[in-house]
Design an enzyme around this catalytic site. Structure first.
Site, PDB file in Angstrom:
ATOM      1  N   CYS A   1     -13.007  15.558  13.414  1.00 51.84           N
ATOM      2  CA  CYS A   1     -12.913  15.013  12.643  1.00 51.84           C
ATOM      3  C   CYS A   1     -13.824  14.462  11.493  1.00 51.84           C
ATOM      4  CB  CYS A   1     -12.129  13.295  12.922  1.00 51.84           C
ATOM      5  SG  CYS A   1     -13.322  12.657  13.886  1.00 51.84           S
TER       6      CYS A   1
ATOM      7  N   CYS B   1       0.510  -1.408  -0.048  1.00 55.09           N
ATOM      8  CA  CYS B   1       0.048   0.297   0.262  1.00 55.09           C
ATOM      9  C   CYS B   1       0.910   1.106  -0.135  1.00 55.09           C
ATOM     10  CB  CYS B   1      -0.864   0.035   1.289  1.00 55.09           C
ATOM     11  SG  CYS B   1      -1.026   1.335   1.163  1.00 55.09           S
TER      12      CYS B   1
END
Length: 375
Positions: free
Chosen positions: A334, A87
């Site tokens: 967030c 990744c």
């Protein structure tokens, strides 16, 4: 960002990966402006972004496959495993760790947990890196202590391969559910916390304490909060949902009184350690529920800084702040949806300043910092 896993249709976590970063920022800004459309905003600050790849300081890997050929990554919804060691969100420094962990799992006989059969021991590998010195924390999440002796016996080989592993633990998570960690943490190293440093502020990361996953942007978020606070006439502040103390430790001055509140005792231990290193004697950090702490107080400081989880601060705390009316509230969120909902519950405050921080590139998520001033 180019990603072979995405191109091959093997991972779809980064849903916005095909959009250039400026387009992503425009879409996020439009989303935030839409959520705050009912409120006049005095100043929109330019959004802050960081590197588009290699920025994550943490990997949470589901362990699957066999003990001889383990896979580190995730499970698709149908239970098919996917190895995510390549990744591109992870820094290059993670690759040699993943490469050494696979043979180590075989050496230690840590059978990967099979969700369908409810058998096996090793559920997750959690890896965190410090940007300041490259030190790493490795956590093995096991179903039980059955393989603990085998793991201890094999560990010197792993430590020889990877001297950057400063903190190594075993976490016991016995429940058959997709829960990342259990309550029991067993330290396999003398060192129990990872040293980090943002903007010359020492921070500590312990196994069961939340820490931002994008250090480049998080350090700018904390520095911005510090700059905003320094412009305000504040001698006393609260830092609610304070985690390891990132905001409070940045904002505090030697003559300022600050109380930081966080439910996780591991995080509070980190915050206290940092405050001691900085020689800030008027900082007090306590492991308590932030809402219960605040609503029990008969008076409030000039500034209340909140950094809640995704659910927001909620109506009881909003009602309390509305009644007690601190002069300033800094809200770090967030989840801008719950922040907008909370601001609706804070009548009598105007939005002085808003800034978006692109903490999660290639996704719809972002962090936002908002300064509210009592009208």
């Amino acid at each position: 960002m180019q990603c072979a896993l995405y191109d091959a249709g093997r991972c779809r976590s980064c849903q916005w990966i095909t959009q250039p970063i400026p387009e992503q920022l425009s879409a996020k800004t439009a989303d935030l402006k839409n959520l705050l459309a009912d409120f006049p905003v005095e100043e929109w600050c330019a959004p802050v972004s960081g590197p588009e790849q290699g920025f994550r300081n943490k990997a949470k890997m589901v362990v699957s496959g066999s003990v001889e050929k383990p896979l580190l990554g995730m499970l698709h919804r149908d239970g098919t495993p996917e190895d995510l060691c390549d990744c591109p969100l992870y820094p290059a420094s993670f690759a040699p760790v993943f490469a050494a962990l696979k043979p180590f799992i075989a050496r230690a006989g840590l059978t990967p947990y099979n969700v369908a059969r409810k058998r096996g021991e090793l559920k997750y590998i959690l890896l965190t890196e410090s940007q300041s010195d490259g030190g790493m924390m490795l956590r093995f999440v096991l179903r039980s202590e059955t393989k603990l002796a085998q793991l201890r016996k094999a560990l010197p080989w792993l430590q020889e391969q990877l001297p950057q592993l400063k903190v190594i633990t075993v976490n016991i998570q016995p429940v058959h559910m997709a829960i990342m960690e259990g309550e029991t943490e067993i330290y396999l190293t003398e060192q129990q916390a990872l040293a980090e440093r943002f903007n010359d502020v020492p921070l500590w990361i312990r196994p069961q304490s939340f820490f931002q996953t994008n250090p480049a942007v998080a350090s700018q978020l904390y520095a911005t909060a510090r700059d905003w606070v320094r412009q305000l006439p504040v001698k006393h502040m609260w830092d609610l949902f304070c985690g390891v103390g990132g905001f409070g430790l940045h904002c505090a001055t030697p003559d300022m009184q600050l109380t930081g509140i966080e439910i996780a005792s591991e995080a509070i231990a980190c915050a206290k350690q940092s405050a001691a290193e900085l020689g800030l004697t008027r900082l007090q950090f306590q492991a308590l529920d932030s809402t219960q702490f605040a609503t029990a107080q008969g008076e409030v400081p000039e500034l209340v800084l909140v950094n809640p989880p995704r659910r927001g601060i909620g109506k009881p705390l909003c009602d309390y702040l509305s009644t007690m009316a601190p002069r300033f509230i800094i809200y770090s969120s967030c989840n801008a949806q719950t922040m907008a909902k909370d601001i609706r519950e804070l009548p009598g405050y105007r939005i002085e300043r808003v800034q978006l921080f692109d903490m999660f590139p290639h996704t719809a998520h972002y962090e936002v910092l908002t300064l509210l001033v009592k009208q």
